[in-house]
Design a protein around this motif. Structure first.
Motif, PDB file in Angstrom:
ATOM      1  N   THR A   1      46.596  44.620  42.078  1.00 46.42           N
ATOM      2  CA  THR A   1      46.709  43.498  42.716  1.00 46.42           C
ATOM      3  C   THR A   1      45.283  43.072  43.063  1.00 46.42           C
ATOM      4  O   THR A   1      45.003  41.855  43.196  1.00 46.42           O
ATOM      5  N   ILE A   2      44.269  43.859  43.202  1.00 52.32           N
ATOM      6  CA  ILE A   2      42.929  43.261  43.668  1.00 52.32           C
ATOM      7  C   ILE A   2      42.328  42.442  42.529  1.00 52.32           C
ATOM      8  O   ILE A   2      41.668  41.862  42.775  1.00 52.32           O
ATOM      9  N   GLN A   3      42.932  42.671  41.221  1.00 53.96           N
ATOM     10  CA  GLN A   3      42.244  41.936  40.087  1.00 53.96           C
ATOM     11  C   GLN A   3      42.924  40.452  40.532  1.00 53.96           C
ATOM     12  O   GLN A   3      42.273  39.835  39.595  1.00 53.96           O
ATOM     13  N   LEU A   4      43.380  40.401  41.217  1.00 56.75           N
ATOM     14  CA  LEU A   4      43.905  38.825  41.439  1.00 56.75           C
ATOM     15  C   LEU A   4      43.217  38.076  42.347  1.00 56.75           C
ATOM     16  O   LEU A   4      43.210  36.997  42.974  1.00 56.75           O
ATOM     17  N   LEU A   5      42.022  38.780  43.015  1.00 55.44           N
ATOM     18  CA  LEU A   5      41.186  38.399  43.973  1.00 55.44           C
ATOM     19  C   LEU A   5      39.872  37.721  43.418  1.00 55.44           C
ATOM     20  O   LEU A   5      39.673  37.858  41.950  1.00 55.44           O
ATOM     21  N   PRO A   6      39.394  36.507  43.763  1.00 56.84           N
ATOM     22  CA  PRO A   6      38.105  36.015  43.253  1.00 56.84           C
ATOM     23  C   PRO A   6      37.084  37.096  42.975  1.00 56.84           C
ATOM     24  O   PRO A   6      37.019  38.014  43.836  1.00 56.84           O
ATOM     25  N   GLY A   7      36.363  36.900  41.943  1.00 57.88           N
ATOM     26  CA  GLY A   7      35.219  38.026  41.658  1.00 57.88           C
ATOM     27  C   GLY A   7      35.605  39.341  41.046  1.00 57.88           C
ATOM     28  O   GLY A   7      35.025  39.965  40.692  1.00 57.88           O
ATOM     29  N   VAL A   8      36.935  39.526  40.986  1.00 59.89           N
ATOM     30  CA  VAL A   8      37.491  40.601  40.266  1.00 59.89           C
ATOM     31  C   VAL A   8      38.011  40.521  39.057  1.00 59.89           C
ATOM     32  O   VAL A   8      39.297  39.421  39.140  1.00 59.89           O
ATOM     33  N   LEU A   9      37.913  41.238  38.047  1.00 56.22           N
ATOM     34  CA  LEU A   9      38.733  40.731  36.562  1.00 56.22           C
ATOM     35  C   LEU A   9      39.227  42.138  36.114  1.00 56.22           C
ATOM     36  O   LEU A   9      38.696  43.172  36.300  1.00 56.22           O
ATOM     37  N   ALA A  10      40.351  42.153  35.262  1.00 55.45           N
ATOM     38  CA  ALA A  10      41.153  42.969  34.859  1.00 55.45           C
ATOM     39  C   ALA A  10      40.258  43.411  33.666  1.00 55.45           C
ATOM     40  O   ALA A  10      39.586  42.566  32.979  1.00 55.45           O
ATOM     41  N   ALA A  11      40.290  44.663  33.393  1.00 59.30           N
ATOM     42  CA  ALA A  11      39.245  45.275  32.271  1.00 59.30           C
ATOM     43  C   ALA A  11      40.213  45.086  30.942  1.00 59.30           C
ATOM     44  O   ALA A  11      39.275  44.970  29.700  1.00 59.30           O
ATOM     45  N   GLY A  12      41.154  44.626  30.799  1.00 60.81           N
ATOM     46  CA  GLY A  12      42.148  44.555  29.791  1.00 60.81           C
ATOM     47  C   GLY A  12      43.566  44.232  30.114  1.00 60.81           C
ATOM     48  O   GLY A  12      43.926  44.436  31.227  1.00 60.81           O
ATOM     49  N   GLU A  13      44.275  44.072  29.074  1.00 61.27           N
ATOM     50  CA  GLU A  13      45.752  43.812  29.407  1.00 61.27           C
ATOM     51  C   GLU A  13      46.548  44.958  29.751  1.00 61.27           C
ATOM     52  O   GLU A  13      46.267  46.020  29.238  1.00 61.27           O
ATOM     53  N   GLY A  14      47.190  44.718  31.062  1.00 63.75           N
ATOM     54  CA  GLY A  14      47.908  45.664  31.596  1.00 63.75           C
ATOM     55  C   GLY A  14      46.919  46.909  31.926  1.00 63.75           C
ATOM     56  O   GLY A  14      47.305  47.915  32.507  1.00 63.75           O
ATOM     57  N   ASN A  15      45.686  46.515  32.277  1.00 63.73           N
ATOM     58  CA  ASN A  15      44.503  47.769  32.414  1.00 63.73           C
ATOM     59  C   ASN A  15      44.282  47.653  33.926  1.00 63.73           C
ATOM     60  O   ASN A  15      43.990  46.871  34.562  1.00 63.73           O
ATOM     61  N   SER A  16      44.317  49.075  34.567  1.00 67.41           N
ATOM     62  CA  SER A  16      44.119  49.244  36.029  1.00 67.41           C
ATOM     63  C   SER A  16      42.535  49.167  36.200  1.00 67.41           C
ATOM     64  O   SER A  16      41.861  49.140  37.282  1.00 67.41           O
ATOM     65  N   GLY A  17      41.675  49.405  35.266  1.00 67.39           N
ATOM     66  CA  GLY A  17      40.005  49.168  35.294  1.00 67.39           C
ATOM     67  C   GLY A  17      39.824  47.828  35.857  1.00 67.39           C
ATOM     68  O   GLY A  17      40.593  46.589  35.362  1.00 67.39           O
ATOM     69  N   PHE A  18      38.693  47.518  36.523  1.00 66.90           N
ATOM     70  CA  PHE A  18      38.253  46.188  36.837  1.00 66.90           C
ATOM     71  C   PHE A  18      36.854  45.985  36.861  1.00 66.90           C
ATOM     72  O   PHE A  18      35.960  47.100  37.179  1.00 66.90           O
ATOM     73  N   PHE A  19      36.356  44.670  36.932  1.00 67.38           N
ATOM     74  CA  PHE A  19      35.020  44.442  36.572  1.00 67.38           C
ATOM     75  C   PHE A  19      34.738  43.572  37.996  1.00 67.38           C
ATOM     76  O   PHE A  19      35.493  42.692  38.283  1.00 67.38           O
ATOM     77  N   VAL A  20      33.916  43.743  38.811  1.00 63.66           N
ATOM     78  CA  VAL A  20      33.392  43.105  39.904  1.00 63.66           C
ATOM     79  C   VAL A  20      32.040  42.013  40.001  1.00 63.66           C
ATOM     80  O   VAL A  20      31.234  42.890  39.511  1.00 63.66           O
ATOM     81  N   ARG A  21      32.257  40.957  39.987  1.00 67.91           N
ATOM     82  CA  ARG A  21      31.070  40.195  40.079  1.00 67.91           C
ATOM     83  C   ARG A  21      29.981  40.541  38.654  1.00 67.91           C
ATOM     84  O   ARG A  21      28.858  40.870  38.982  1.00 67.91           O
ATOM     85  N   GLY A  22      30.535  40.669  37.617  1.00 67.09           N
ATOM     86  CA  GLY A  22      29.809  40.847  36.277  1.00 67.09           C
ATOM     87  C   GLY A  22      29.406  42.204  36.367  1.00 67.09           C
ATOM     88  O   GLY A  22      28.804  42.429  35.385  1.00 67.09           O
ATOM     89  N   GLY A  23      29.962  43.344  36.912  1.00 70.01           N
ATOM     90  CA  GLY A  23      29.291  44.519  36.747  1.00 70.01           C
ATOM     91  C   GLY A  23      30.599  45.205  35.719  1.00 70.01           C
ATOM     92  O   GLY A  23      31.534  44.664  35.372  1.00 70.01           O
ATOM     93  N   THR A  24      30.068  46.624  35.442  1.00 70.89           N
ATOM     94  CA  THR A  24      31.106  47.344  34.420  1.00 70.89           C
ATOM     95  C   THR A  24      31.948  48.093  35.518  1.00 70.89           C
ATOM     96  O   THR A  24      31.831  48.242  36.751  1.00 70.89           O
TER      97      THR A  24
END
Lengths: 271, 772
Positions: free
Chosen positions: B148-171
């Motif tokens: 759910t937080i991957q749907l916020l601005p600045g947050v990206l999913a690490a991959g399909e169906g993946n719970s890992g996330f990237f914030v503002r260009g970080g790993t």
């Protein structure tokens, strides 16, 4: 390898559970400037050796054939004394081009422990690589192992040998089935099994072996740089974050490798 | 340290002095139905409208006013406000319980007060309510905080169906994930497809993407602060669900009514039960499952002392036949003591333990060995919250932690093909102190500024090596137990300011520095539990990020809508990457395989949210870049990081159709990851080999997906409530590329082709939930 296998195993379990799908797609890839590729081998068992010289081609090209003619190819042999470190340099020998891009040397045999330097000159550029030939290691036995993976039996060619203890050893295998060369890369080190009796399974997911197939295995004892090269190729699997060119032992930006290696061979017929 | 505390103490006295004529009312705000503390509840004096304060993470508030008679109003969205007349002659205690209100128009529980984002100097923060998390449709119907937080601005999913996330260009490893203050090393199950957070057990989720308050430290990109529920201290209750993948059960109840409660929540998947149906013995001997267990208990010793104990246990188990076993899991434990020193000084003391380990077992004819790795952290934290006045509050504290890493080694039996390989453990210690001041000097301005000091020590025992440019060992030194191998000291200033343009809009600016001494090494595209952790050392310098951000915030239509736009620029030092074909496994010289460089990330984030009403939801759009530069890669040129996705859009809508039916939908679109593809080919040993010219010079195809969900609640009335949740993941069956790879054509090896693997097509799901 252990990690990659884990990844592949786990991914296949998941794919088995959730069913992924695969399809061929069109991708527009850039055409990079052509770069020279040199592939050269010398060994203890043969007296005729080859060096092939080509250039890269665009990915979309229907052939990787792009031979480079007119090169001067020479090999230098050096014997370093283990007692006092003195170097005896043998006379440089030349290869002759026998077909476009393929260079051959006859009546030449390489020996373990000696250093070989290959020099290629083409269009005013010179490329050089050296390799110290490791001693061949004998193969104790060859056979097949059968694994059952999700209900399907898969046969894999397997050899057993004794890894020499307390030294770093690197191996590359060539596999031939019914006279057809399997082009997959099989490169290993002894990081995890130094000094052990090793059973090496040459696993290839796409290779189906049947009763009566005749199988040849060539075991090459290679040096570290050549291992790094082939390991670089086999590390570029779909799971790697940043695939890259394997590190060549040639100077001046040429791709490919030059290997002086000790060979032992074994063959069997699948039962 | 004494020197550092001096100004803090001094400022306390100053504030104490200047507001000496004032008296203070303080207490805890709770939900009347279950006794859960209400984080962020708002407390105001009606006679002085600008006097508002909000409750802290433990529901504690403190409000000061000159002596007099007042009406105190305590409110929280989703609850009926409480008003009470008080005669304030001396410091007094007022604990309040609010009744939940169940009107359709105000469906958010535990949401922040409607003007928080306009009023607070904090920026770069997103809060998500559990109501929103339970309404957003997700893969296999498993409600998931991280997805759910991957749907916020600045947050990206690490991959399909993946719970890992990237914030503002970080790993992924630059995110600090906290569960009741305990670090969670690996926040995912099943290679990333599910998060370790069982939504049943969670009360509150905050994500800090920038402007991190000084009480947080240790990671560059973000802090995800997840709080578990305390448990119902009024009555026993049970909650549960049966879904496609997993079943869940939660039990909670009072230990002593109004005094203490417990909560126990478990979840287990049962995908492997289907494997049992197979006739093949190696398949039906296989296992594939994970479970989570959350537990929490709290007890109020008296008005001024409360203790909390919380724990998490999770494990994944994969096994094939009897030949291969692979399991991994996190354990966290937090023991906390809340103490109210005075109506103005609140203290929390925490003892925290975090642990992650994995274990691989291989036993077949010739191999019999185990690979095991573990990382542990023990952390002692002392936090103070001093409510100097309604305009000023100060947080300060100390944090002492000890980290131990046991890298993956091999433990082989005598007759195995494989040698045992032991790699030395590594230990580190960190001492951090912080002070942070939130200050509203005048009505239009507010500030949140502070400083974090971090001392990191790499400790013996062990052999520590240095390396030359070729990666060969250049030197080696033996250190005894507890001897300091190397140390780093970092000052981390944090600053943000808010200028109120008017009642409904404000602009904010912030700057913060963050450092990181724990790094994860990964050379695969997915996050694996086997990815190694390393500490800062004589070879690895702490990662440092400086981030500046600017934002505009506006509410409109009676605060029903909130809008924000933030721009940021982040500069990163000592970023880590790997040499080509690096050997990262069971390698005691792994530090020789690393290269160090710089990073920069910048972007624009737009966020429009409708908070209330039959239709609510949000739209977020992010325009961003993230780049890296290493001398050894791409000839030292800047290149796009893998997570450099230029456009990222998420649209989330939830609609209450009737009293019983609600529907929801999510659409996401983003530019593909930067990826390395070949730009030519050649033949080696008769095999087509790819020629690469540039790191991450290509893009994966654009990704987009629509998910739909619907929930049917049982008829109202009665204590037993149930609901059905239906979901469709990837509703238009888009075959998004998970992997793109290249191969020789099976029929003609001279021809090479690209192919893609798509992971999930359209996937329906159904879950039955109950509660009583």
């Amino acid at each position: 390898m252990i990690k990659n296998n884990l990844f592949i195993f786990s991914l296949s379990l998941l794919l088995f559970a959730f069913a992924g799908c695969e399809e061929v797609i069109d991708i527009d890839l850039k055409d990079a400037d052509q770069v020279l590729v040199i592939e050269g081998n010398v060994s203890n068992t043969e007296t005729t050796h080859f060096v092939s010289i080509s250039k890269t081609v665009p990915f979309a090209s229907n052939s990787t054939d792009n031979p480079q003619s007119g090169a001067t190819v020479k090999i230098l042999e050096e014997i370093v004394s283990s007692s006092n470190g003195s170097v005896v340099t043998k006379a440089e020998r030349s290869f002759t081009e026998v077909s476009p891009g393929l260079y051959q040397i006859n009546n030449y045999r390489a020996s373990p422990g000696r250093k070989y330097t290959l020099t290629v000159e083409l269009a005013d550029n010179s490329y050089q690589a050296s390799s110290i030939m490791p001693a061949p290691i004998s193969i104790d036995s060859i056979g097949t192992v059968t694994d059952s993976f999700f209900g399907e039996d898969q046969k894999t060619v397997s050899i057993v040998f004794q890894d020499p203890p307390n030294e770093k050893n690197y191996y590359r295998y060539l596999l031939t089935v019914n006279g057809k060369a399997i082009t997959d890369v099989f490169a290993y080190n002894d990081k995890f099994n130094d000094g052990k009796k090793v059973q090496r399974n040459l696993y290839n997911e796409d290779l189906d072996l049947f009763r009566g197939d005749s199988v040849w295995v060539e075991q090459q004892c290679i040096d570290q740089a050549v291992y790094n090269y082939f390991n670089g190729i086999q590390s570029n699997n779909p799971g790697s974050a940043a695939p890259a060119n394997p590190i060549s032992n040639f100077s001046n930006g040429a791709l490919g490798y030059f290997s002086a290696h000790g060979i032992t061979r074994a063959s069997t017929v699948i039962e | 340290m004494k020197l550092f505390l001096l100004p803090a103490l001094l400022s306390l006295f100053l504030f104490e002095f200047s507001f000496a004529q004032q008296v203070t009312i303080s207490g805890t705000v709770r939900d009347a139905s279950n006794g859960e503390t209400l984080i962020g509840a708002s407390v105001r004096v009606l006679e002085a409208p600008s006097s508002g304060v909000s409750a802290n993470n433990y529901g504690f508030y403190s409000l000061s006013a000159p002596k007099g008679s007042y009406t105190i109003r305590i409110s929280s969205i989703g609850y009926n406000a409480h008003e009470q007349k008080v005669d304030l002659n001396k410091d007094m205690r007022l604990d309040v319980s609010l009744d939940p209100n169940n009107q359709l128009d105000e469906v958010e529980i535990n949401a922040v007060s409607s003007r928080e984002q306009i009023e607070s100097p904090q920026m770069g923060v997103n809060k998500i309510s559990m109501k929103e998390i339970s309404n957003v449709p997700v893969l296999f119907g498993e409600r998931d905080v991280l997805k759910t937080i991957q749907l916020l601005p600045g947050v990206l999913a690490a991959g399909e169906g993946n719970s890992g996330f990237f914030v503002r260009g970080g790993t992924v490893d630059q995110n600090l994930v906290l569960l009741d203050e305990a670090m969670v090393y690996n926040a995912s199950h099943l290679l990333g497809f599910f998060s370790t957070f069982n939504s049943d057990a969670i009360k509150d989720v905050n994500l800090y993407k920038g402007g991190m308050p000084a009480q947080y430290g240790g990671r560059l990109a973000s802090v995800l602060d997840v709080n578990m529920l305390d448990g119902n201290n009024q009555q026993f209750g049970m909650d549960g669900g049966i879904g496609l993948i997993a079943s869940r059960l939660k039990v909670e109840g009072p230990i002593t009514k109004n005094k203490g409660s417990f909560m126990l929540s478990g979840r287990r998947t049962y995908a492997d039960l289907f494997l049992k149906l197979s006739s093949d013995s190696s398949v039906n001997n296989s296992v594939l499952y994970f479970y989570d267990l959350n537990l929490k208990a709290n007890y109020q010793l008296n008005q001024n002392n409360t203790v909390y104990l919380s724990g998490y246990f999770g494990k994944d188990v994969l096994g094939y036949s009897n030949e291969f076993g692979f399991d991994w899991g996190n354990v966290t434990g937090t023991l906390r003591w809340n103490h109210v020193f005075s109506s103005k000084l609140f203290s929390n003391t925490s003892l925290i333990y975090s642990d992650f380990k994995y274990n691989v077992d291989i036993s077949d004819d010739d191999n019999d060995f185990q690979i095991a790795s573990r990382i542990q952290n023990v952390n002692l934290k002392q936090d103070f919250h001093y409510f100097a006045s309604n305009k000023s509050n100060i947080r300060f504290g100390l944090n002492l932690s000890r980290q131990e890493i046991s890298p993956a080694g091999i433990d082989a039996s005598e007759n195995s093909d494989i040698n045992s390989l032991k790699i030395e453990n590594r230990q580190g210690a960190e001492l951090a102190a912080y002070i942070s001041h939130e200050w509203k000097p005048v009505s239009k301005w507010s500030f949140l500024y502070g400083l974090r000091l971090n001392t990191y020590l790499l400790l013996g025992p062990g052999e520590f090596r240095t390396y030359d440019a070729e990666g060969d060992v250049a030197g080696s030194t033996l250190y005894g137990k507890g001897k300091i191998v190397t140390s780093y000291f970092n000052l981390e200033p944090r600053f943000s300011a808010n200028y109120r343009l008017n009642e409904q809009s404000s602009i904010k600016a912030s700057y913060n520095r963050n450092t990181q001494n724990l790094h994860q090494l990964t050379n695969t595209t997915s996050t694996l539990p086997t990815d190694a952790w390393v500490l800062s050392s004589n070879n690895i310098q702490p990662q440092i990020a400086d981030q500046g951000a600017l934002g505009y915030y506006r509410n409109f239509n009676d605060d029903k809508y909130e809008f924000s736009v933030e721009v940021y620029y982040k500069d990163m030092q000592n970023q880590i990457d790997y040499k080509n074909t690096a050997d990262l496994q069971a390698n005691e010289n792994v530090e020789a395989e690393l290269v160090y460089g710089k990073g920069k990330a910048y972007g624009l984030e737009l966020y429009l949210k409708k908070r209330v009403g039959r239709l609510n939801g949000w739209i977020s759009y992010t325009l961003s870049r993230s780049k890296r530069r290493f001398d050894e890669i791409n000839n030292g040129q800047w290149f796009a990081a893998r997570q450099d996705r230029i456009h990222d859009v998420a649209i989330v809508g939830m609609y209450q159709l009737s009293k019983r039916w609600s529907v929801s939908g999510t659409f996401i679109y983003n530019t593909g990851n930067a990826v390395t593809f070949p730009s030519g080919k050649y033949s080696i040993g008769g095999k087509s080999t790819w020629y690469y010219t540039e790191r991450n010079g290509y893009r994966m195809p654009d990704y987009h997906r629509l998910d739909l969900g619907a929930t049917l609640e049982s008829k109202p009335g009665g204590r037993f409530k149930s609901s059905w949740t239906f979901g469709i993941y990837n509703a238009y069956n888009r075959k998004n590329a998970y992997i793109i790879d290249f191969r020789e054509n099976k029929n003609d090896p001279n021809v090479t082709e690209a192919y893609k693997v798509a992971l999930f097509g359209i996937i329906p799901s159904v879950t039955w939930n109950f509660k009583f």
